[in-house]
Design a protein around this motif. Structure first.
Motif, PDB file in Angstrom:
ATOM      1  N   ALA A  57       0.854  -1.068   0.131  1.00 27.95           N
ATOM      2  CA  ALA A  57       0.034  -0.104   0.076  1.00 27.95           C
ATOM      3  C   ALA A  57       0.910   1.196   0.062  1.00 27.95           C
ATOM      4  O   ALA A  57       0.428   2.178  -0.388  1.00 27.95           O
ATOM      5  CB  ALA A  57      -1.034  -0.022   1.170  1.00 27.95           C
ATOM      6  N   ASP A  58       2.026   1.199   0.634  1.00 27.45           N
ATOM      7  CA  ASP A  58       2.902   2.485   0.685  1.00 27.45           C
ATOM      8  C   ASP A  58       3.653   2.677  -0.569  1.00 27.45           C
ATOM      9  O   ASP A  58       4.397   3.668  -0.624  1.00 27.45           O
ATOM     10  CB  ASP A  58       3.754   2.170   1.771  1.00 27.45           C
ATOM     11  CG  ASP A  58       2.983   2.303   3.441  1.00 27.45           C
ATOM     12  OD1 ASP A  58       1.839   2.707   3.394  1.00 27.45           O
ATOM     13  OD2 ASP A  58       3.466   1.919   4.185  1.00 27.45           O
ATOM     14  N   LYS A  59       3.762   1.559  -1.422  1.00 23.34           N
ATOM     15  CA  LYS A  59       4.552   1.791  -2.617  1.00 23.34           C
ATOM     16  C   LYS A  59       4.033   3.128  -3.303  1.00 23.34           C
ATOM     17  O   LYS A  59       2.973   3.339  -3.859  1.00 23.34           O
ATOM     18  CB  LYS A  59       4.452   0.408  -3.541  1.00 23.34           C
ATOM     19  CG  LYS A  59       5.338   0.644  -4.725  1.00 23.34           C
ATOM     20  CD  LYS A  59       5.277  -0.704  -5.558  1.00 23.34           C
ATOM     21  CE  LYS A  59       6.027  -1.806  -4.959  1.00 23.34           C
ATOM     22  NZ  LYS A  59       6.044  -2.984  -5.992  1.00 23.34           N
ATOM     23  N   MET A  60       5.076   3.813  -3.813  1.00 25.56           N
ATOM     24  CA  MET A  60       4.793   5.067  -4.525  1.00 25.56           C
ATOM     25  C   MET A  60       4.294   4.570  -6.027  1.00 25.56           C
ATOM     26  O   MET A  60       4.747   3.934  -6.619  1.00 25.56           O
ATOM     27  CB  MET A  60       5.711   5.943  -4.659  1.00 25.56           C
ATOM     28  CG  MET A  60       5.503   7.337  -5.185  1.00 25.56           C
ATOM     29  SD  MET A  60       6.973   8.803  -5.125  1.00 25.56           S
ATOM     30  CE  MET A  60       8.141   7.881  -6.069  1.00 25.56           C
ATOM     31  N   LEU A  74      10.986   4.548 -15.971  1.00 30.77           N
ATOM     32  CA  LEU A  74      11.535   3.205 -15.584  1.00 30.77           C
ATOM     33  C   LEU A  74      12.453   3.507 -14.319  1.00 30.77           C
ATOM     34  O   LEU A  74      12.617   2.578 -13.649  1.00 30.77           O
ATOM     35  CB  LEU A  74      11.904   2.600 -16.784  1.00 30.77           C
ATOM     36  CG  LEU A  74      11.054   2.183 -17.925  1.00 30.77           C
ATOM     37  CD1 LEU A  74      11.895   1.354 -19.100  1.00 30.77           C
ATOM     38  CD2 LEU A  74       9.846   1.414 -17.516  1.00 30.77           C
ATOM     39  N   ALA A  75      13.207   4.595 -14.671  1.00 33.05           N
ATOM     40  CA  ALA A  75      14.287   4.723 -13.347  1.00 33.05           C
ATOM     41  C   ALA A  75      13.679   4.955 -12.156  1.00 33.05           C
ATOM     42  O   ALA A  75      14.081   4.585 -11.129  1.00 33.05           O
ATOM     43  CB  ALA A  75      15.110   6.086 -13.705  1.00 33.05           C
ATOM     44  N   MET A 109      14.044  11.558 -11.429  1.00 33.79           N
ATOM     45  CA  MET A 109      14.575  11.200 -10.222  1.00 33.79           C
ATOM     46  C   MET A 109      14.734  12.304  -9.122  1.00 33.79           C
ATOM     47  O   MET A 109      14.262  12.061  -8.128  1.00 33.79           O
ATOM     48  CB  MET A 109      15.914  10.486 -10.409  1.00 33.79           C
ATOM     49  CG  MET A 109      16.090   9.139 -10.927  1.00 33.79           C
ATOM     50  SD  MET A 109      15.123   7.903 -10.065  1.00 33.79           S
ATOM     51  CE  MET A 109      16.035   7.691  -8.579  1.00 33.79           C
ATOM     52  N   LEU A 110      15.103  13.389  -9.392  1.00 31.02           N
ATOM     53  CA  LEU A 110      15.152  14.493  -8.582  1.00 31.02           C
ATOM     54  C   LEU A 110      13.824  14.814  -8.081  1.00 31.02           C
ATOM     55  O   LEU A 110      13.627  15.060  -6.839  1.00 31.02           O
ATOM     56  CB  LEU A 110      15.790  15.719  -9.166  1.00 31.02           C
ATOM     57  CG  LEU A 110      17.305  15.846  -9.683  1.00 31.02           C
ATOM     58  CD1 LEU A 110      17.711  16.844 -10.605  1.00 31.02           C
ATOM     59  CD2 LEU A 110      18.229  15.742  -8.476  1.00 31.02           C
ATOM     60  N   LEU A 113      13.418   3.691  -7.190  1.00 26.80           N
ATOM     61  CA  LEU A 113      12.721   3.834  -5.943  1.00 26.80           C
ATOM     62  C   LEU A 113      11.523   2.953  -5.792  1.00 26.80           C
ATOM     63  O   LEU A 113      10.983   2.952  -4.912  1.00 26.80           O
ATOM     64  CB  LEU A 113      12.004   5.381  -6.195  1.00 26.80           C
ATOM     65  CG  LEU A 113      12.850   6.703  -6.278  1.00 26.80           C
ATOM     66  CD1 LEU A 113      12.113   7.828  -6.432  1.00 26.80           C
ATOM     67  CD2 LEU A 113      14.141   6.622  -5.466  1.00 26.80           C
ATOM     68  N   GLY A 114      11.593   1.890  -6.543  1.00 24.98           N
ATOM     69  CA  GLY A 114      10.741   0.985  -6.367  1.00 24.98           C
ATOM     70  C   GLY A 114       9.246   1.133  -6.630  1.00 24.98           C
ATOM     71  O   GLY A 114       8.243   0.491  -6.034  1.00 24.98           O
ATOM     72  N   ALA A 115       8.738   2.169  -7.447  1.00 24.10           N
ATOM     73  CA  ALA A 115       7.752   2.706  -7.564  1.00 24.10           C
ATOM     74  C   ALA A 115       6.997   1.916  -8.606  1.00 24.10           C
ATOM     75  O   ALA A 115       7.375   1.102  -9.573  1.00 24.10           O
ATOM     76  CB  ALA A 115       7.913   4.266  -8.378  1.00 24.10           C
ATOM     77  N   GLU A 116       5.612   1.745  -8.653  1.00 26.53           N
ATOM     78  CA  GLU A 116       4.623   1.266  -9.303  1.00 26.53           C
ATOM     79  C   GLU A 116       4.342   2.335 -10.480  1.00 26.53           C
ATOM     80  O   GLU A 116       4.010   3.265  -9.958  1.00 26.53           O
ATOM     81  CB  GLU A 116       3.401   0.679  -8.831  1.00 26.53           C
ATOM     82  CG  GLU A 116       2.331   0.041  -9.513  1.00 26.53           C
ATOM     83  CD  GLU A 116       1.078  -0.273  -8.812  1.00 26.53           C
ATOM     84  OE1 GLU A 116       0.035  -0.003  -9.399  1.00 26.53           O
ATOM     85  OE2 GLU A 116       1.129  -0.831  -7.768  1.00 26.53           O
ATOM     86  N   VAL A 117       4.377   1.844 -11.765  1.00 25.22           N
ATOM     87  CA  VAL A 117       4.383   2.805 -12.751  1.00 25.22           C
ATOM     88  C   VAL A 117       3.380   2.460 -14.088  1.00 25.22           C
ATOM     89  O   VAL A 117       2.908   1.439 -14.053  1.00 25.22           O
ATOM     90  CB  VAL A 117       5.702   3.152 -13.405  1.00 25.22           C
ATOM     91  CG1 VAL A 117       6.982   3.565 -12.424  1.00 25.22           C
ATOM     92  CG2 VAL A 117       6.301   1.902 -14.257  1.00 25.22           C
TER      93      VAL A 117
END
Length: 359
Positions: free
Chosen positions: A34-37, A61-62, A269-270, A67-71
């Motif tokens: 749930a916490d995944k960005m 994709l970066a 990323m920034l 950051l382990g984000a769901e995209v």
């Protein structure tokens, strides 16, 4: 009897502890998911363009990989689709949504107040709000340097500028390119053409052939997928061209003398790290040569075509840009980067801001 009872109590206690541990583990795993960005990207064109859109997708994709984000990504065509998909991602609880291009500004300004927990970022944009930011890529800085190279290598003193459509950031970069060229070669004549879209490779080639027929021998294009057609024409006529947005030197290494690059993965990323840390503030985020987000990358295969004096002059300008003491573009950058504030109470409808005058 007492012994049996004691064993039963112990067994029940062990079972209860095991059950609680299992529940805790499930809860932790559920919380982690749930916490995944979650991050989304809207592009105005195909990510196969090896330019503006493809580089943005690499940035997405970066964020996923680092950051382990769901995209998620959607290619959009019309302003109605811009707004529809902005709202869709806001309703789904996405934390960060990129609208990749100046043209997404109005839709982002309308939607952002309705979804205050979602951060909307418009690249090449100037809109701001509590959960809204524009990213002002100082593309003009490296465009000026590219113009210096073009002015030094042209044999005909005729340079071509080709873009998809006449957007203010594009016009600003074209003005910077022309200034750079004239700084080293006052005899330069500049011919400008707009294709009318960003995807038509054939139209890009036709525009380039028309310019080459008029004596142009170096073309600076900013046309996304249509720019691939420009490269085809330049290759056929043995002229020179510049890549833009991504490093396109390898797309046509025998004719692309250099690329004006926006390092979109670095920029994304920034911003992603700022959002993930909770430090995000709505503002215009300016990123240029000093930040190593915008830069001119020359093609080593054609390095011998560039006079040493021109290389030295470009390096000198680069040092001034990084030091913040280069002022030949002050009026262009100021006109391009004027922020447009949105001061709408979250949950209320907003009036789309007017488009700023072109620099």
């Amino acid at each position: 009897m007492n012994s049996v009872l004691t064993k039963s109590v112990r067994f029940g206690a062990v079972a209860l502890i095991g059950l609680l541990a299992a529940c805790g583990k499930d809860k932790a795993e559920s919380g982690s998911a749930a916490d995944k960005m979650r991050v989304a990207l809207l592009t105005p064109g195909p990510i196969s363009d090896k330019s503006w859109n493809g580089s943005a997708y690499e940035g997405l994709l970066a964020l996923r990989d680092s950051l382990g984000a769901e995209v998620s990504h959607i290619q959009t065509k019309t302003p109605a689709e811009f707004e529809e998909n902005f709202r869709q991602y806001g309703a789904q609880g996405y934390r960060l949504v990129f609208g990749h291009g100046f043209e997404f500004q109005d839709a982002a300004s309308r939607v952002a107040p309705s979804y205050p927990k979602t951060i909307y970022v418009v690249t090449s944009g100037r809109v701001t709000g509590p959960n809204l930011a524009g990213v002002a890529f100082l593309f003009e800085e490296a465009s000026y340097q590219a113009g210096m190279i073009a002015g030094a290598v042209t044999k005909t003193n005729k340079l071509g500028l080709i873009a998809g459509t006449e957007l203010p950031p594009v016009k600003a970069s074209f003005e910077a390119f022309a200034r750079g060229a004239r700084a080293v070669n006052p005899k330069v004549e500049v011919i400008t053409s707009y294709i009318g879209n960003w995807d038509d490779v054939s139209a890009g080639k036709e525009q380039a052939l028309a310019q080459l027929a008029r004596g142009v021998d170096v073309i600076f294009q900013n046309a996304d997928a249509a720019g691939l057609g420009v490269f085809q024409a330049v290759k056929e006529k043995k002229a020179l061209a510049f890549g833009t947005n991504a490093n396109q030197n390898d797309v046509a290494p025998d004719v692309i003398i250099g690329s004006v690059v926006i390092d979109l993965p670095k920029a994304f990323m920034l911003i992603g790290r700022e959002v993930q840390s909770g430090a995000f503030t709505g503002r215009v985020i300016s990123l240029g040569v000093k930040d190593d987000v915008v830069r001119l990358e020359l093609n080593p295969a054609l390095a011998d075509r560039i006079p040493a004096a021109a290389r030295a002059a470009v390096d000198s300008v680069d040092a001034l840009l990084k030091a913040g003491t280069f002022h030949a573009l002050s009026d262009v950058l100021e006109g391009a980067d004027a922020p447009r504030q949105t001061s709408v109470t979250p949950g209320q409808a907003s009036t789309p801001p007017s488009t700023p005058p072109a620099p």
